[in-house]
Design an enzyme around this catalytic site. Structure first.
Site, PDB file in Angstrom:
ATOM      1  N   CYS A 298       0.864  -1.186   0.000  1.00  0.00           N
ATOM      2  CA  CYS A 298       0.000   0.000   0.000  1.00  0.00           C
ATOM      3  C   CYS A 298       0.894   1.227   0.000  1.00  0.00           C
ATOM      4  O   CYS A 298       1.881   1.271   0.739  1.00  0.00           O
ATOM      5  CB  CYS A 298      -0.889  -0.007   1.238  1.00  0.00           C
ATOM      6  SG  CYS A 298      -2.014   1.400   1.339  1.00  0.00           S
TER       7      CYS A 298
ATOM      8  N   HIS B  69      -8.934  -4.125  -1.777  1.00  0.00           N
ATOM      9  CA  HIS B  69      -7.979  -3.300  -1.032  1.00  0.00           C
ATOM     10  C   HIS B  69      -8.357  -1.825  -1.131  1.00  0.00           C
ATOM     11  O   HIS B  69      -8.415  -1.119  -0.108  1.00  0.00           O
ATOM     12  CB  HIS B  69      -6.563  -3.547  -1.594  1.00  0.00           C
ATOM     13  CG  HIS B  69      -5.498  -2.680  -1.011  1.00  0.00           C
ATOM     14  ND1 HIS B  69      -4.445  -3.174  -0.284  1.00  0.00           N
ATOM     15  CD2 HIS B  69      -5.328  -1.329  -1.051  1.00  0.00           C
ATOM     16  CE1 HIS B  69      -3.680  -2.161   0.114  1.00  0.00           C
ATOM     17  NE2 HIS B  69      -4.183  -1.028  -0.356  1.00  0.00           N
ATOM     18  N   GLU B  70      -8.640  -1.357  -2.351  1.00  0.00           N
ATOM     19  CA  GLU B  70      -8.940   0.069  -2.533  1.00  0.00           C
ATOM     20  C   GLU B  70     -10.256   0.451  -1.854  1.00  0.00           C
ATOM     21  O   GLU B  70     -10.359   1.518  -1.236  1.00  0.00           O
ATOM     22  CB  GLU B  70      -8.977   0.428  -4.021  1.00  0.00           C
ATOM     23  CG  GLU B  70      -7.650   0.278  -4.747  1.00  0.00           C
ATOM     24  CD  GLU B  70      -6.472   0.888  -4.022  1.00  0.00           C
ATOM     25  OE1 GLU B  70      -6.646   1.945  -3.369  1.00  0.00           O
ATOM     26  OE2 GLU B  70      -5.381   0.306  -4.068  1.00  0.00           O
TER      27      GLU B  70
ATOM     28  N   HIS C 290     -10.097   1.166   1.780  1.00  0.00           N
ATOM     29  CA  HIS C 290      -9.654   2.517   2.157  1.00  0.00           C
ATOM     30  C   HIS C 290     -10.855   3.429   2.411  1.00  0.00           C
ATOM     31  O   HIS C 290     -10.774   4.343   3.243  1.00  0.00           O
ATOM     32  CB  HIS C 290      -8.805   3.134   1.043  1.00  0.00           C
ATOM     33  CG  HIS C 290      -7.366   2.706   1.061  1.00  0.00           C
ATOM     34  ND1 HIS C 290      -6.497   3.065   2.061  1.00  0.00           N
ATOM     35  CD2 HIS C 290      -6.639   1.974   0.189  1.00  0.00           C
ATOM     36  CE1 HIS C 290      -5.292   2.571   1.805  1.00  0.00           C
ATOM     37  NE2 HIS C 290      -5.352   1.898   0.665  1.00  0.00           N
TER      38      HIS C 290
END
Ligand code: NI
Length: 180
Positions: free
Chosen positions: A101, A143-144, A147
């Site tokens: 990341c 993953h994104e 966020h």
């Protein structure tokens, strides 16, 4: 258009639930996406979320359409900007895989993710996007989108023996990390 500073883990702005975009195709939204594009390209990122540059909106981007030097063994992902995303797992199969990341520079870990997902959302013009994807593509999107929930990948590590510095885990990639 400009390269923005990427916030690092520990900054409380990375731990908030992001706000939904209400209006599409605005100059400020286009500017945000241009800034994210430049910032992600500069860092050789596989993806970037708006909160990582301090913007509290549900905007992520990922992919480049070609091989990423930070993930040389993974298949290319089409360059995509996704706004107000929603992820639905398809089946219950999970897979461990390596993640890094830009907000956690110099590190990698094995993280469990859904193997197959459907994701939906909107592009900058407000047009709907729906895709069913698997593997690394599915991993990057999960993953994104994490966020946008204030979640960074280290929060999801289950085996901390598989969490470490790139220079120790993957010496051949360490030179690239130095660019961050
Ligand atoms: Ni990230």
């Amino acid at each position: 258009m400009s390269i923005q500073t990427i916030l690092k883990m520990g900054d409380s702005r990375l731990n908030q639930v992001a706000q939904a975009v209400q209006t599409f195709d605005t100059p400020s939204l286009h500017q945000l996406i241009a800034d994210m594009t430049d910032t992600m390209a500069h860092a050789n990122g596989a993806g970037l979320a708006a909160p990582q540059i301090g913007v509290d909106l549900q905007v992520v981007m990922f992919g480049s359409g070609e091989m990423n030097p930070r993930y040389p063994n993974e298949e290319p992902i089409p360059a995509t900007t996704l706004i107000n995303p929603v992820i639905k797992p398809l089946g219950n199969e999970q897979q461990l895989g390596w993640e890094g990341c830009l907000s956690v520079p110099g590190m990698r870990a094995q993280v469990p993710r859904w193997m197959h997902i459907q994701y939906t959302g909107f592009d900058v013009h407000g047009r709907a996007i729906t895709r069913q994807v698997s593997g690394f593509h599915a991993r990057v999107v999960q993953h994104e989108c994490d966020h946008l929930l204030g979640v960074l990948y280290p929060f999801k590590v289950t085996d901390f023996s598989q969490f470490g510095f790139v220079e120790a885990l993957f010496p051949e990639l360490a030179a690239l990390e130095g660019k961050q």
